[in-house]
Every structure is written in C-alpha cells, then in structure tokens.
Design a protein around this motif. Structure first.
Motif, mmCIF file in Angstrom:
data_model
loop_
_atom_site.group_PDB
_atom_site.id
_atom_site.type_symbol
_atom_site.label_atom_id
_atom_site.label_comp_id
_atom_site.label_asym_id
_atom_site.label_seq_id
_atom_site.Cartn_x
_atom_site.Cartn_y
_atom_site.Cartn_z
ATOM 1 N N ASP A 136 0.822 -1.216 0.000
ATOM 2 C CA ASP A 136 0.000 0.000 0.000
ATOM 3 C C ASP A 136 0.853 1.262 0.000
ATOM 4 O O ASP A 136 0.505 2.262 -0.637
ATOM 5 C CB ASP A 136 -0.893 0.046 1.241
ATOM 6 C CG ASP A 136 -1.984 -1.005 1.243
ATOM 7 O OD1 ASP A 136 -2.228 -1.619 0.194
ATOM 8 O OD2 ASP A 136 -2.599 -1.199 2.314
ATOM 9 N N GLY A 194 -0.374 3.980 -2.459
ATOM 10 C CA GLY A 194 -1.736 4.045 -2.973
ATOM 11 C C GLY A 194 -1.887 3.474 -4.356
ATOM 12 O O GLY A 194 -2.899 3.727 -5.027
ATOM 13 N N THR A 213 -1.323 -2.336 8.454
ATOM 14 C CA THR A 213 -2.561 -2.476 7.692
ATOM 15 C C THR A 213 -2.863 -3.958 7.524
ATOM 16 O O THR A 213 -2.052 -4.699 6.990
ATOM 17 C CB THR A 213 -2.454 -1.804 6.316
ATOM 18 O OG1 THR A 213 -2.082 -0.434 6.482
ATOM 19 C CG2 THR A 213 -3.795 -1.864 5.590
ATOM 20 N N PHE A 233 -4.865 7.671 1.035
ATOM 21 C CA PHE A 233 -4.695 7.851 2.479
ATOM 22 C C PHE A 233 -4.905 9.300 2.910
ATOM 23 O O PHE A 233 -4.449 9.708 3.980
ATOM 24 C CB PHE A 233 -3.300 7.389 2.897
ATOM 25 C CG PHE A 233 -2.953 6.009 2.418
ATOM 26 C CD1 PHE A 233 -3.677 4.912 2.844
ATOM 27 C CD2 PHE A 233 -1.917 5.800 1.517
ATOM 28 C CE1 PHE A 233 -3.382 3.639 2.391
ATOM 29 C CE2 PHE A 233 -1.611 4.536 1.059
ATOM 30 C CZ PHE A 233 -2.339 3.448 1.500
ATOM 31 N N TRP A 260 -8.889 1.777 4.227
ATOM 32 C CA TRP A 260 -8.707 2.580 3.019
ATOM 33 C C TRP A 260 -9.650 2.136 1.912
ATOM 34 O O TRP A 260 -10.100 1.002 1.926
ATOM 35 C CB TRP A 260 -7.251 2.556 2.556
ATOM 36 C CG TRP A 260 -6.611 1.264 2.139
ATOM 37 C CD1 TRP A 260 -5.665 0.556 2.828
ATOM 38 C CD2 TRP A 260 -6.821 0.537 0.909
ATOM 39 N NE1 TRP A 260 -5.290 -0.563 2.129
ATOM 40 C CE2 TRP A 260 -5.975 -0.595 0.941
ATOM 41 C CE3 TRP A 260 -7.624 0.717 -0.213
ATOM 42 C CZ2 TRP A 260 -5.914 -1.539 -0.084
ATOM 43 C CZ3 TRP A 260 -7.576 -0.213 -1.247
ATOM 44 C CH2 TRP A 260 -6.739 -1.330 -1.183
ATOM 45 N N PRO A 261 -9.928 3.062 0.968
ATOM 46 C CA PRO A 261 -9.447 4.444 0.864
ATOM 47 C C PRO A 261 -10.108 5.361 1.896
ATOM 48 O O PRO A 261 -11.269 5.145 2.267
ATOM 49 C CB PRO A 261 -9.847 4.842 -0.566
ATOM 50 C CG PRO A 261 -11.031 3.985 -0.878
ATOM 51 C CD PRO A 261 -10.784 2.672 -0.192
ATOM 52 N N ASP A 305 -13.944 6.563 5.746
ATOM 53 C CA ASP A 305 -13.275 5.398 5.160
ATOM 54 C C ASP A 305 -14.307 4.493 4.491
ATOM 55 O O ASP A 305 -15.503 4.817 4.444
ATOM 56 C CB ASP A 305 -12.449 4.646 6.196
ATOM 57 C CG ASP A 305 -13.302 4.009 7.293
ATOM 58 O OD1 ASP A 305 -14.485 4.364 7.415
ATOM 59 O OD2 ASP A 305 -12.776 3.145 8.041
#
Length: 1005
Positions: free
Chosen positions: A616, A626, A728, A784, A800-801, A808
């Motif tokens: 990520d 991203g 994450t 993010f 995320w996103p 979120d």
C-alpha cells in the motif's frame, strides 16, 4: 446471541458484540423510563443505563450463558435472569426489590462455595476480577455456604496457562468461548458429575488434548481459575512468595473472615491492587504475526510480559491465537541482535553505529557512482510498519534514484492483487471480516485458514456452526476447514482455474447469472462468455480430477446462495497461473453479482501482519503509495514536487528480477530489512548464490537470520513492541501500535535507521516521529488523504481508501468500481498447465505451508519456549497409502529431493494428505523448505510457484521417535456441543433457581 432473517429466509449471525439493528422501544426500569431495542438482551439495556446489576457469567462478547443466576431481576412481577430475557416494549423491570436482592445474593453465595477468596495474594487481583468486584458490589461480608474444595489437582500440563479446579466457579464462560467463539470445541462441563469441572476433550488434562492454546478461555475467565503462567508469581507484591508462605496467608485470611467480614479484607486487597498499577504498564499493540490484524493490550512489568488482554480490537474482540496470546517471548530472547555487525573474513565483529552507518552510506554511494542507481536494490518488510516501508521506497526513489524496490508480497499475494486490479480495480479485500461472517456461503480456495489466519477462521467456523452458513473448501489437503466443510474439493494441483471457469460457464449457460448486475456494472461480458467455451463440466472433471456431479453440486449451491464470499491464499497464488486463477475467482463473483453488498466479495488473505501495508505504501517497483503508477507523469510530478527531487521514470525490478540481475552482474548492492529472503524465496540455493555475488549487502533484522550469513553489514532493528507506527491488515484496516519497551541494547526502530542512511546519502530528512511520515504519505497519496494519528488513536481504525474528511470504506464498491467509468471488467482467460510436473523420477508432489503454532520458518516462534515444546521438529506429512506402499511409518527418516535441493527429515503419517501428495510445513530450525522449490514463477507477477514442486523420496535405514510430541493438539479429539448446555445443569437434583425455588426457566439459546 441472535440471528437475523434476510428476505430470502437465510439466517445470518448477529454477534453479541455487533450493533443490534432492531426497533427501539421504551421500558420502565425501577420506575424510570429507559430505552431499549426490541429483542436485545435485557442485561444490555440495563448496563447502558449505568445501573449496577451483578453478572458473573455474562460477557457481552459471549452472550447469555445463564449459569450463575446473579443477574436476577423482576420483570412484570416475575423473577427472571436479565441475561436470558429479551427486551419487549412496555416491560416493567425492577432491579432493586428485596426479592431480586435476595435472589442475587443467594446465587452469588453458591458461587463462593466453589471459590476460595484470597484476593490479596492472588495474581488476578488486578482490579478486573469479576468475583472480587461482585463481592464488593453486593457488600458481601460472610458466606452462608462454606467453600468446598474439589477432588482435583491443578492442571499445569499446558505450556502457557494453568487450570485450578478449586478456584473454578463453573460459570461456563470458557466453555462458551471455546465452543462458540473459537469453535475449537475442546472444553465442556459434564454437569452430571458429582463434582463438575471444566474438561478438555471430555477428560481432565490440557496437554495432549485438542486445545490449540488460543487463550480465549483464559481471557474470559472471571476469576483466577484459568491463568497465564506468565502471570503466576509475577503479578502481585506477595505472589512470588514460596507456596507454604502463601498458603499460610490464605489460611489467615479465612480465619479472620468470620469475625471481621470480607469488607476489610477486600479493602486490603484493593490497596495492594492499586499498588500493582504503579509498576504494571498496559499498552495497546497490534499483532506482529499474520494479516488478520488482531489488536489488544499487553500487560508488562519492566521487560516482563505478564499477559495479552484482548477486548476491543476491531478485527478480533476477545479472540487471539496461540501466537498472538502467548508468542511474544522472542522480544527478550538472548539471540536478539543488539549491536551492528561488520563482516571480517569469514565472521563478523561488533561495530559502532557510526562506523556501520558510514560504511553503508559510503558503499551504496560508491556503487551508485560507478554503476548507476539501478545497480542497487531495496527490499522492504511485511513485518515493519507502514511508515518504515514508506521511507524505504522513498530512500530508493528520492535519494538513490531507482524504482528497484519490492517486498515479500511478491512471494504470496501479488497474484491476488493482480487479479483484482484486472477486474474490480482495488488490490485489497472487498469488505471486512464481519462481511465474511454474515455471508450465506463462504468458498475457501487454497487456504489453510484455521492455521494461517486462525482468528478470521473462527468467524467462519462460528457462522457455519451456529447460523447455517454453507462452507465449501477447495484444497488438495484435508486440513481443519476442509474437514468442517459441507463440500470438500480436492483438485489436482494447479487446476483451480479450470473448475472455477467451468462453474461460471454452467451458471451462465443455465440462465442463472446475475444479468441485471452484469448489464449495469460489468464490461466485456460477451468476450468473457466466449472465453469460457472450452470449460465444460466434462472437461473440468477430466483436468481437475473432481467428479462432474460434485462440480454441479457446487455450482447449484452458489446459485442458491443469497450472498457469497471467496477466501483464497497461497494455494492459489503460488502457481505459475496464480494471477489468472485469482482473476477467475473475481470473474465468478462478478458473474453471480457477489460484489457491492455486505456479505459478498473477494478476500485474498494476507499472510503477514503488514504485507498489505508494505505494498500500500509504495514498496513495489511499479507503484507509489496508494498504487499510483510510477510511469504516470502526473502522479510522478506530484511526488517530485512533494519530495523536491527528480524521480526515475520507468518501472524497477521486483524481488525475483533483482536476484536474476545479480546473477547477470547488473545489480551490485542490496539493502534489505526485516526479511529472511534466503529462507522465504524459492530455490534458496540460487538466491544464496546471488547474495554471495553482491559487491555489498546490508541486512537489517532483529535476529541473525540465514540471510544475515551473506551480509557485509548487519544492523540491529527493533520489533513492533519497541516502536510506534501503523500496520494495515488483510481487511485494509489501518491500526496504530504503541511502544511497549525501549529498544533492547543498541537496536533501533527501522524508520530511524533508514533515516540515518538517507541523511548520510545527502537527504535532509528530519522526521521526529512516525506520525510525521504518515502525514507526508497522506498528503501525497489520495488513498490515504484522511489518515491521521488522531483518527487512529487507541483502538480507532480506518479502512482505506480514506477521504480527506476521514471517511473510510469498510465495504468497497458500494457506488462504483475503481475504473474510470465506474464499471468492473470481466477478464477472459485460458488455462495453462503447471510449469513443473511429476515424472518417473520425481514422482511425488510436495505441498508446503504454515503451521498454526509456528510462523513461516520460525525465526520468532522457535524462540518462544512453549511453542518449541509443542512443535520442536520439522517433518513431512505422508499419506497412509503412500506409507504402506513404501513400507514406512511415523518417525522414519527420509531424504526429500527435488531438482533443486535436498532435505533430510522425518515422516509423519496422516490422512490429512492423500496418495502421492506430501506436505512439508515451512517451520525449520535448520535448512529452509525452499531449498526444494524451484525458480518457476507466476507469469504476470513473478511470484514463485512454490506449490509446483515435484520431488522423490528416499527411505533411510533408521527410524526415530515421533517428530510431533504427544503434547501437540493434533492428537486431541474435540467434543463439539452447543455451548455450555446449561439446561443440563438445571436438571441436577441439587439445583433450584434462586429466589423462588423454581427449577426450570425458559432460555433463548
């Protein structure tokens, strides 16, 4: 707990810890109007008001158990248990009547007859003991029923916790947790016994039972009957005293109780408990093992870990596995690297940080100057934080000037990410673990979920057991989830794409595809349908070895299911066609309309705690944070402006390509942190040879791994308990972890080391805290944009996103798919057979994977004494039929040889494997299993085809003891039942409901 009926009539779970979506109503509580929800447990409505009602057996994550009777209240004039009574509009509830008061005291007095109160010298006297607190709440001064010891010894046979029957109050919390939350189904109470106690596998000993040491039972125990061994003699000021001294103090307490009452005794214990808080530190952290993302409090005193206490984690609540609950001793292990090491001849010498860092910067700089930035490679870590991974890719791109950066997602889930990129646009789980739990059908492909992602597996097992969820498992091995399944498919290795495509074709051909969904939301249907023409059921049965009738049954189950989730892992991705099979999974979900709704979607289960985050946050050769492409000029300009540098314009090398480039003389130096790449990558001999050829190799780790043997400089890093940052999880959930300990010796958090190297290479970095790094990443990556440490404080999370305002997306694709037109894409495929297949010489197929108690090769778990005791050895699983054919039995030594290497190990004969299939766990105190695996890779992502490994087996002329000790849980025999089965207690001749003498009472369970 309750169920909710959908419009289709399918029952889905509403867990005790989930919000209850029911109409609100008004009730009268002690003469005052109060609000509730129709159908919720009355005790929950009462608790929300702040009114104190005793409740010893009730736990909001377990639901009503109804064994303790302490929550007795009057409802419309009748005495009832508040936990077992459902709220109804207009009901009149009285908690303060004399009748309710007497019933509560009678019930609690019965409990004290099973428990010896000696709080001051009890390790559980930490302010959260339910029995202690209830004694105080009810102002109990004396017991009417004397304490009666039970005729059983303490059970110390488990490496991690003990059971004391004499302190057990038979509340059944542990049984409920084991049967219906963990669903390991080990614990029970035989209520018909003269002296009931908690039983493991219907017997009396923990060791050797089916107990997987998940710790659920210990977590929910309301007293000191079940306790972590790490707490014993460690928690209190007096509890470390010799046993005879402690027994004398207990006797003294019991002697003075009849005269002074419990009040003064409790005051003394509360004073001692308050003293403990001064030296006991409680810190929230996130698990450092698999990708489920469990979070919990860790209790420490100095550097001693007292216990792990789960309760509020978004992914796990009260749940843990053996590693998360008990697997942290590696942090203080004497093997920890504590000083930098520099190669000197064939060995290493200790060095100062200044010398080591100066050497790293100088040598990296020299290679860049002589050969260009692309002569260097950077490999980040799924064990390190998002912030540390972000800095690693920034070091590669902004400081050195290369996109040669990658992470270990290349070894596991890159093909899954690719399959989702192709079809729906985001490379992550479609929803949350809660979506999996409420789905009407779960299809698991190539995942030993119960051992690789145990807490997530509990949600599936629970839904399957309690709420009628259909479970279908496709795996060549009969692991726990396969044995629990309604249908178990055993396809030939590497053929999953064929049966998945055949089922999709069957659904379309029979007019059962979700055409409305497809017309509105999916492109390329006609092209996809044409590509399915070869995939008839007959063809699939021939290629996969699965009977046609079974394939049709699976298709019909999928057609009938209102919702479906698909879970998959390395049994899919670690093939030459891993990306294509992952794509086929998503194609099937699109065909059946199983996206864009709760309880649907694609769930590639991430293997490491932060393998999702490492990708990520940009540690991939083609993507910035991203998943924005490095070749996108607009994106690249944004990063150039943010970082103040010119950036490389072309895709870099991935892990596999870097190793090849070393052999080709193109890559001269590598900087790697937090990855034992020699053990983790396939064809370890080939990888090791590449490392030996490097001009300069830097390895940063917490232990001296097999990879460190090839390094020129080894830098001592800090594990997660010694730093702050975020991880994450597999469900895209970003969570904070907080520093528990100071770094051991001279070790440092990885982000500080990377920053020091960057500075020495000329960068003007000045990050003072990981929050600074996250702020920068959020400012550059739209995915993010709204992520801040304040929004992640404590147990708060974001999936995320994340929009700039902090919104979120727990469920993806509710309004659109992640493509420019908002639509998903079918992706036509053709099946290509496995790259490496068996022949006359290499006549066996070797599968490999994790074990529950170990994590991968065991760099951390082999340094946890209890885990080592349960599973000290490597072995290879051999089917009973193959064992009979070769004349071997458990304990036999064999040589397993592939085209790439050889490993000597012992045999474990088990029906988990069949025919000519072998299974070798990845854990190894010696040579890694990947000495056997080859260099074939997924055609798109270069993920190694670990699961395509033909081998031969040479039987050696000696046999040893069973490589799996008898204490291991695999020898146990679970005893499934419907929770505590309290009705059996109520049938005992000595049971009467407190307060009015009634024996029977209706339950909602």
């Amino acid at each position: 707990m309750s169920t909710v009926e959908t419009s289709s009539g399918h029952l889905i779970s509403s867990l005790p810890d989930s919000p209850i979506h029911a109409p609100s109503c008004e009730i009268t509580l002690d003469g005052v109007s109060a609000s509730g929800y129709v159908g919720e447990h009355l005790i929950d409505a009462i608790n929300r008001t702040g009114k104190e009602v005793p409740q010893v057996c009730y736990h909001h994550h377990l639901g009503p158990i109804q064994t303790c009777d302490t929550c007795m209240v009057e409802v419309d004039g009748k005495l009832v248990r508040a936990c077992g009574t459902k709220v109804a509009a207009g009901m009149h509830v009285v908690t303060e009547s004399q009748r309710a008061h007497d019933a509560q005291h009678e019930a609690f007095d019965r409990i004290l007859g099973n428990h010896l109160l000696y709080c001051t010298v009890c390790d559980n006297n930490n302010g959260n003991c339910t029995l202690h607190n209830t004694t105080a709440m009810l102002n109990v001064e004396h017991q009417q029923r004397p304490y009666k010891p039970k005729p059983y010894e303490k059970d110390m046979s488990n490496p991690f916790y003990r059971y004391d029957p004499d302190q057990c109050i038979l509340c059944g919390r542990c049984v409920e947790a084991c049967q219906n939350v963990q669903v390991n189904e080990t614990l029970s109470i035989r209520w018909e016994d003269d002296h009931p106690r908690v039983l493991w596998d219907g017997g009396e000993k923990i060791g050797g039972s089916s107990c997987v040491s998940c710790g659920h039972c210990v977590t929910v125990c309301p007293c000191n009957a079940l306790m972590e061994k790490s707490m014993l003699g460690e928690a209190g000021y007096f509890t470390h005293w010799p046993a005879k001294a402690l027994e004398g103090m207990i006797d003294l307490v019991k002697e003075i109780e009849p005269e002074v009452g419990y009040g003064p005794i409790l005051q003394l214990s509360e004073t001692e408990s308050a003293m403990r808080k001064v030296r006991t530190k409680i810190t929230k952290t996130v698990c450092t093992y698999c990708g489920v993302g469990c979070s919990y409090d860790i209790w420490t005193r100095d550097r001693h870990i007292l216990k792990i206490e789960p309760s509020e984690g978004a992914a796990n609540n009260i749940s843990t596995c053996v590693k998360g609950k008990f697997g942290w001793d590696f942090v203080n292990h004497p093997d920890r690297l504590q000083k930098p090491l520099i190669r000197e001849g064939d060995g290493f010498r200790e060095a100062s940080w200044e010398e080591a860092l100066d050497m790293v910067a100088r040598r990296l700089g020299e290679i860049r100057a002589a050969h260009g930035p692309d002569a260097l490679g950077f490999i980040s870590s799924s064990k390190c934080t998002n912030e540390e991974n972000y800095l690693m890719q920034k070091l590669a791109r902004a400081v050195v000037g290369t996109n040669n950066v990658d992470n270990c997602s290349r070894y596991c889930q890159s093909p899954a990410t690719q399959g989702l990129f192709r079809t729906v646009g985001y490379g992550g789980d479609s929803g949350s673990i809660s979506d999996i739990a409420q789905s009407s059908l779960v299809l698991i492909i190539g995942s030993n979920t119960a051992e690789s992602h145990p807490v997530l597996a509990t949600r599936v097992k629970r839904a399957h057991k309690l709420h009628g969820q259909t479970l279908i498992v496709a795996d060549i091995r009969e692991h726990e989830m396969a044995r629990r399944s309604d249908i178990h498919l055993r396809p030939l290795p590497g053929t999953d794409l064929v049966w998945l495509s055949a089922i999709a074709k069957y659904i379309i051909d029979n007019g059962k595809a979700k055409t409305d969904f497809i017309h509105q939301w999916v492109n390329k249907f006609d092209e996809y349908r044409k590509s399915l023409e070869p995939f008839t059921m007959d063809h699939a049965a021939q290629v996969t070895g699965i009977p046609k009738e079974t394939l049709i049954k699976v298709a019909e189950e999928i057609i009938a299911a209102p919702s479906m989730c698909v879970l998959w892992a390395m049994g899919v991705t670690q093939h030459c066609g891993g990306s294509d099979t992952s794509t086929a999974i998503s194609n099937l979900l699109l065909t059946t309309g199983n996206y864009m709704r709760p309880g649907t979607g694609a769930y590639p289960l991430r293997g490491h705690n932060n393998v999702q985050g490492a990708s990520d946050f940009g540690c991939m050769p083609a993507y910035f944070a991203g998943y924005e492409k490095v070749v996108d000029e607009e994106v690249r300009k944004r990063y150039e402006q943010g970082w103040g540098v010119d950036l490389p314009t072309s895709k870099g090398l991935d892990n596999h390509e870097m190793v090849d480039a070393v052999h080709e003389g193109k890559v001269k130096g590598i900087y790697l942190f937090g990855e034992d790449m020699y053990s983790a990558d396939s064809n370890a001999n080939y990888v090791g040879a590449a490392f030996s050829m490097l001009d300069f190799f830097v390895v940063q780790d917490i232990f001296f791994s097999e990879t460190c043997r090839y390094a020129d400089v080894v830098l001592p890093a800090s594990p997660s308990l010694e730093k702050e940052g975020t991880f994450t999880s597999t469900e895209r959930r970003i969570q904070r972890l907080y520093q528990v300990f100071e770094p051991l010796g001279e070790s440092k958090p990885d982000w500080k080391i990377v920053q020091e190297i960057a500075r020495r290479l000329g960068a003007k970095w000045n990050y003072t805290h990981p929050a600074d790094v996250m702020h920068e990443a959020a400012s550059l990556s739209p995915m993010f944009a709204g992520v801040t440490y304040d929004r992640l404080a404590g147990y708060k999370t974001l999936q995320w996103p994340v929009a700039l305002d902090g919104t979120d997306q727990p469920l993806l694709y509710t309004e659109r798919f992640n493509f420019h037109d908002g639509k998903a894409n079918f992706y036509p495929l053709e099946w290509i057979p496995p790259c490496d297949v068996m022949d006359a010489e290499f006549d066996l197929h070797l599968n490999n994977g994790r074990m529950l108690e170990h994590f991968h090769e065991g760099n951390m778990t082999y340094r946890v004494a209890g885990v080592h005791e349960e599973t000290p050895n490597r072995f290879v699983e051999v089917s009973p039929e193959l064992a009979e054919n070769r004349g071997i039995s458990t304990g036999q030594w064999v040589d397993i040889t592939s085209r790439h290497g050889e490993i000597r190990t012992q045999v474990l004969v088990t029906d988990r494997v069949s025919g000519n299939q072998l299974y070798m766990p990845l854990n190894s105190p010696e040579k890694p299993a990947n000495l056997l695996t080859g260099s074939f890779t997924d055609r798109t992502t270069h993920t190694p085809a670990y699961k395509e490994t033909p081998v031969k087996m040479k039987v050696l002329p000696w046999r040893g003891e069973n490589p799996l000790p008898r204490i291991n849980f695999r020898y146990g025999t679970p005893t499934p039942q419907k929770g505590v089965e309290v009705e059996r207690k109520w049938k005992r001749v000595d049971y009467k409901m407190p307060g009015n003498g009634l024996v029977q009472i209706q339950t909602d369970k």
